[in-house]
Design a protein around this motif. Structure first.
Motif, PDB file in Angstrom:
ATOM      1  N   GLN A 105      40.520  32.671  18.124  1.00 36.32           N
ATOM      2  CA  GLN A 105      41.120  33.958  18.459  1.00 36.32           C
ATOM      3  C   GLN A 105      40.779  34.399  19.872  1.00 36.32           C
ATOM      4  O   GLN A 105      41.547  35.139  20.497  1.00 36.32           O
ATOM      5  CB  GLN A 105      40.649  35.021  17.460  1.00 36.32           C
ATOM      6  CG  GLN A 105      41.180  34.807  16.053  1.00 36.32           C
ATOM      7  CD  GLN A 105      40.604  35.786  15.054  1.00 36.32           C
ATOM      8  OE1 GLN A 105      39.692  36.552  15.368  1.00 36.32           O
ATOM      9  NE2 GLN A 105      41.134  35.778  13.840  1.00 36.32           N
ATOM     10  N   ALA A 106      39.639  33.932  20.390  1.00 39.58           N
ATOM     11  CA  ALA A 106      39.262  34.246  21.761  1.00 39.58           C
ATOM     12  C   ALA A 106      39.878  33.297  22.777  1.00 39.58           C
ATOM     13  O   ALA A 106      39.661  33.465  23.981  1.00 39.58           O
ATOM     14  CB  ALA A 106      37.736  34.225  21.901  1.00 39.58           C
ATOM     15  N   GLY A 107      40.612  32.282  22.311  1.00 36.92           N
ATOM     16  CA  GLY A 107      41.236  31.333  23.220  1.00 36.92           C
ATOM     17  C   GLY A 107      40.363  30.155  23.590  1.00 36.92           C
ATOM     18  O   GLY A 107      40.687  29.414  24.522  1.00 36.92           O
ATOM     19  N   ILE A 108      39.257  29.941  22.891  1.00 37.14           N
ATOM     20  CA  ILE A 108      38.343  28.826  23.152  1.00 37.14           C
ATOM     21  C   ILE A 108      38.639  27.746  22.117  1.00 37.14           C
ATOM     22  O   ILE A 108      38.440  27.954  20.918  1.00 37.14           O
ATOM     23  CB  ILE A 108      36.876  29.281  23.079  1.00 37.14           C
ATOM     24  CG1 ILE A 108      36.618  30.409  24.082  1.00 37.14           C
ATOM     25  CG2 ILE A 108      35.939  28.118  23.344  1.00 37.14           C
ATOM     26  CD1 ILE A 108      35.247  31.035  23.966  1.00 37.14           C
ATOM     27  N   ARG A 109      39.097  26.582  22.573  1.00 33.87           N
ATOM     28  CA  ARG A 109      39.582  25.540  21.667  1.00 33.87           C
ATOM     29  C   ARG A 109      38.497  24.548  21.244  1.00 33.87           C
ATOM     30  O   ARG A 109      38.725  23.750  20.345  1.00 33.87           O
ATOM     31  CB  ARG A 109      40.723  24.764  22.329  1.00 33.87           C
ATOM     32  CG  ARG A 109      41.849  25.638  22.840  1.00 33.87           C
ATOM     33  CD  ARG A 109      42.503  26.428  21.744  1.00 33.87           C
ATOM     34  NE  ARG A 109      43.545  27.310  22.241  1.00 33.87           N
ATOM     35  CZ  ARG A 109      44.162  28.209  21.507  1.00 33.87           C
ATOM     36  NH1 ARG A 109      43.849  28.354  20.242  1.00 33.87           N
ATOM     37  NH2 ARG A 109      45.092  28.982  22.039  1.00 33.87           N
ATOM     38  N   LYS A 110      37.346  24.555  21.891  1.00 29.59           N
ATOM     39  CA  LYS A 110      36.308  23.584  21.567  1.00 29.59           C
ATOM     40  C   LYS A 110      35.530  24.056  20.339  1.00 29.59           C
ATOM     41  O   LYS A 110      34.870  25.094  20.365  1.00 29.59           O
ATOM     42  CB  LYS A 110      35.365  23.403  22.757  1.00 29.59           C
ATOM     43  CG  LYS A 110      36.030  22.792  23.987  1.00 29.59           C
ATOM     44  CD  LYS A 110      35.035  22.588  25.106  1.00 29.59           C
ATOM     45  CE  LYS A 110      35.692  21.940  26.314  1.00 29.59           C
ATOM     46  NZ  LYS A 110      34.740  21.718  27.426  1.00 29.59           N
ATOM     47  N   LYS A 111      35.591  23.270  19.276  1.00 28.50           N
ATOM     48  CA  LYS A 111      34.933  23.667  18.041  1.00 28.50           C
ATOM     49  C   LYS A 111      33.409  23.575  18.120  1.00 28.50           C
ATOM     50  O   LYS A 111      32.709  24.234  17.358  1.00 28.50           O
ATOM     51  CB  LYS A 111      35.438  22.804  16.886  1.00 28.50           C
ATOM     52  CG  LYS A 111      36.898  23.051  16.540  1.00 28.50           C
ATOM     53  CD  LYS A 111      37.308  22.260  15.313  1.00 28.50           C
ATOM     54  CE  LYS A 111      38.744  22.559  14.920  1.00 28.50           C
ATOM     55  NZ  LYS A 111      39.157  21.820  13.714  1.00 28.50           N
ATOM     56  N   GLU A 112      32.892  22.720  19.032  1.00 24.08           N
ATOM     57  CA  GLU A 112      31.432  22.610  19.110  1.00 24.08           C
ATOM     58  C   GLU A 112      30.777  23.886  19.605  1.00 24.08           C
ATOM     59  O   GLU A 112      29.567  24.078  19.434  1.00 24.08           O
ATOM     60  CB  GLU A 112      31.039  21.438  20.008  1.00 24.08           C
ATOM     61  CG  GLU A 112      31.535  21.529  21.434  1.00 24.08           C
ATOM     62  CD  GLU A 112      32.850  20.806  21.610  1.00 24.08           C
ATOM     63  OE1 GLU A 112      33.212  20.499  22.755  1.00 24.08           O
ATOM     64  OE2 GLU A 112      33.515  20.552  20.582  1.00 24.08           O
ATOM     65  N   TRP A 113      31.564  24.783  20.236  1.00 20.96           N
ATOM     66  CA  TRP A 113      30.998  26.050  20.679  1.00 20.96           C
ATOM     67  C   TRP A 113      30.620  26.942  19.507  1.00 20.96           C
ATOM     68  O   TRP A 113      29.850  27.891  19.671  1.00 20.96           O
ATOM     69  CB  TRP A 113      31.985  26.772  21.586  1.00 20.96           C
ATOM     70  CG  TRP A 113      32.004  26.240  22.983  1.00 20.96           C
ATOM     71  CD1 TRP A 113      32.892  25.346  23.508  1.00 20.96           C
ATOM     72  CD2 TRP A 113      31.086  26.538  24.037  1.00 20.96           C
ATOM     73  NE1 TRP A 113      32.594  25.068  24.821  1.00 20.96           N
ATOM     74  CE2 TRP A 113      31.483  25.796  25.173  1.00 20.96           C
ATOM     75  CE3 TRP A 113      29.972  27.364  24.137  1.00 20.96           C
ATOM     76  CZ2 TRP A 113      30.799  25.855  26.381  1.00 20.96           C
ATOM     77  CZ3 TRP A 113      29.289  27.429  25.343  1.00 20.96           C
ATOM     78  CH2 TRP A 113      29.704  26.672  26.438  1.00 20.96           C
ATOM     79  N   ALA A 114      31.168  26.672  18.319  1.00 22.61           N
ATOM     80  CA  ALA A 114      30.771  27.449  17.139  1.00 22.61           C
ATOM     81  C   ALA A 114      29.296  27.245  16.829  1.00 22.61           C
ATOM     82  O   ALA A 114      28.577  28.186  16.460  1.00 22.61           O
ATOM     83  CB  ALA A 114      31.641  27.061  15.943  1.00 22.61           C
ATOM     84  N   VAL A 115      28.826  26.000  16.986  1.00 22.33           N
ATOM     85  CA  VAL A 115      27.395  25.730  16.790  1.00 22.33           C
ATOM     86  C   VAL A 115      26.577  26.464  17.848  1.00 22.33           C
ATOM     87  O   VAL A 115      25.489  26.981  17.562  1.00 22.33           O
ATOM     88  CB  VAL A 115      27.140  24.216  16.840  1.00 22.33           C
ATOM     89  CG1 VAL A 115      25.665  23.916  16.618  1.00 22.33           C
ATOM     90  CG2 VAL A 115      27.987  23.490  15.808  1.00 22.33           C
ATOM     91  N   ALA A 116      27.098  26.525  19.080  1.00 17.75           N
ATOM     92  CA  ALA A 116      26.377  27.235  20.137  1.00 17.75           C
ATOM     93  C   ALA A 116      26.279  28.720  19.842  1.00 17.75           C
ATOM     94  O   ALA A 116      25.265  29.365  20.153  1.00 17.75           O
ATOM     95  CB  ALA A 116      27.076  27.006  21.477  1.00 17.75           C
ATOM     96  N   VAL A 117      27.330  29.309  19.257  1.00 20.52           N
ATOM     97  CA  VAL A 117      27.289  30.735  18.904  1.00 20.52           C
ATOM     98  C   VAL A 117      26.214  30.993  17.861  1.00 20.52           C
ATOM     99  O   VAL A 117      25.407  31.935  17.988  1.00 20.52           O
ATOM    100  CB  VAL A 117      28.676  31.186  18.398  1.00 20.52           C
ATOM    101  CG1 VAL A 117      28.599  32.599  17.827  1.00 20.52           C
ATOM    102  CG2 VAL A 117      29.693  31.137  19.532  1.00 20.52           C
ATOM    103  N   ILE A 118      26.172  30.164  16.816  1.00 19.26           N
ATOM    104  CA  ILE A 118      25.153  30.345  15.772  1.00 19.26           C
ATOM    105  C   ILE A 118      23.761  30.071  16.332  1.00 19.26           C
ATOM    106  O   ILE A 118      22.791  30.769  16.001  1.00 19.26           O
ATOM    107  CB  ILE A 118      25.466  29.420  14.586  1.00 19.26           C
ATOM    108  CG1 ILE A 118      26.844  29.759  14.014  1.00 19.26           C
ATOM    109  CG2 ILE A 118      24.401  29.543  13.507  1.00 19.26           C
ATOM    110  CD1 ILE A 118      27.310  28.809  12.933  1.00 19.26           C
TER     111      ILE A 118
END
Length: 331
Positions: A105-118
């Protein structure tokens, strides 16, 4: 000896102040002209890459060995963060999926950034909160503060550092959703024209994305992705649902529901989209009228702080100078 300087008010040279204000105004005009004449198109490269990928998928061309290696290449940093979170048993699939949806939804397509957020939610409170705790209680940096103020400072730093990734994503989602909302009525009008011209749904989405890519790059990107998914997904309903998932807007969800119903029941697409476009335009006009109604209250503070003092100087300045000259001549 005669007076060599210019007129003064309260010991301040009026000509000097006017010169400074004129310089500030000229600088502001130059900045405005620069911002108006240097329009950038950040999505051109992205849209071109998506179009190339779509043509490859249509033709059934497989990527080269080098390209496949790049696509399956793992991110070592993300793997390390995932390993650390998994070893601490704090990485949950539901939490990871929610973070991935927010990134989309923020326009960031890299899924590995989800791990970085957590990982940021875990590490930032330790780093920032621990640093603030040592600074407050381990040193004399806030010795004059009361215990309640010290505790409040440490607590706020911990909470803010924990919420920082979510606040960052929420801000990007809000800006992106606002940009998409602005261009949605125009996009629906173009979809109506394409549907009446006989284009298929995926061709209509592709055409609208190409036409609106410069004016509304965020909306153009989402429509391009939808057109690509409509071209190669076996279930077309999934492509529309992905569009609703990537955009945090109720208006887009309404458009997706309409598209799914037209695909399922065969209802006329152009008439349904025309009604939705009229509703969105009315909603946009109502938001503009609401902002215009709030404008007098918002302009009160700038009027008092910036416009009225200048007006007083212009009106009362010559009179004050004349009175001062008269008093000096009388002496």
């Amino acid at each position: 000896m005669g007076q060599t300087g210019g007129p003064t008010i309260l010991g301040v040279d009026v000509l000097w102040v006017a010169t400074i204000l004129s310089g500030v105004a000229a600088f502001a005009v130059m900045v405005a002209l620069y911002a108006a004449t240097t329009a950038r198109d950040p999505m051109t490269k992205r849209v071109k890459a998506l179009n190339d990928r779509r043509e490859q998928l249509k033709a059934g061309i497989t990527a080269s060995t080098k390209r496949r290696a790049q696509l399956v290449q793992r991110n070592d940093t993300a793997d390390r963060m995932r390993t650390i979170l998994s070893s601490m048993k704090v990485l949950q699939d539901s939490q990871l999926k929610a973070a991935q949806i927010k990134l989309l939804q923020a326009g960031i397509r890299k899924k590995e950034w989800a791990v970085a957020v957590i990982f940021g939610r875990l590490v930032l409170p330790i780093l920032i909160g621990g640093f603030m705790t040592v600074w407050v209680y381990g040193t004399d940096g806030f010795a004059e503060w009361s215990p309640l103020k010290k505790y409040a400072l440490v607590a706020v730093s911990l909470i803010a550092s924990y919420k920082a990734p979510d606040i960052f994503l929420k801000n990007k989602i809000t800006k992106r959703s606002h940009a998409i909302r602005k261009g949605l009525p125009d996009a629906l009008d173009l979809l109506v024209i394409c549907a009446e011209a006989g284009l298929t749904v995926d061709a209509a989405f592709h055409r609208v994305a190409r036409e609106l890519g410069r004016a509304y790059p965020e909306l153009g990107e989402e429509f391009t992705l939808t057109a690509i998914e409509l071209g190669f997904l076996s279930d077309r309903r999934q492509a529309f649902e992905n569009l609703a998932m990537r955009v945090d807007l109720d208006a887009v969800k309404g458009v997706v529901t309409t598209m799914i119903q037209t695909e399922k029941y065969g209802t006329p697409l152009a008439s349904a989209l025309r009604v939705l476009s009229a509703e969105f335009r009315n909603e946009r006009m109502m938001r503009a009228e609401e902002k215009a109604a709030r404008l007098p209250a918002i302009m009160t503070v700038p009027l008092i702080c910036f416009i009225l003092p200048v007006l007083f100087v212009v009106i009362l300045g010559p009179a004050a100078c004349s009175i001062k000259d008269s008093m000096l001549a009388g002496k």
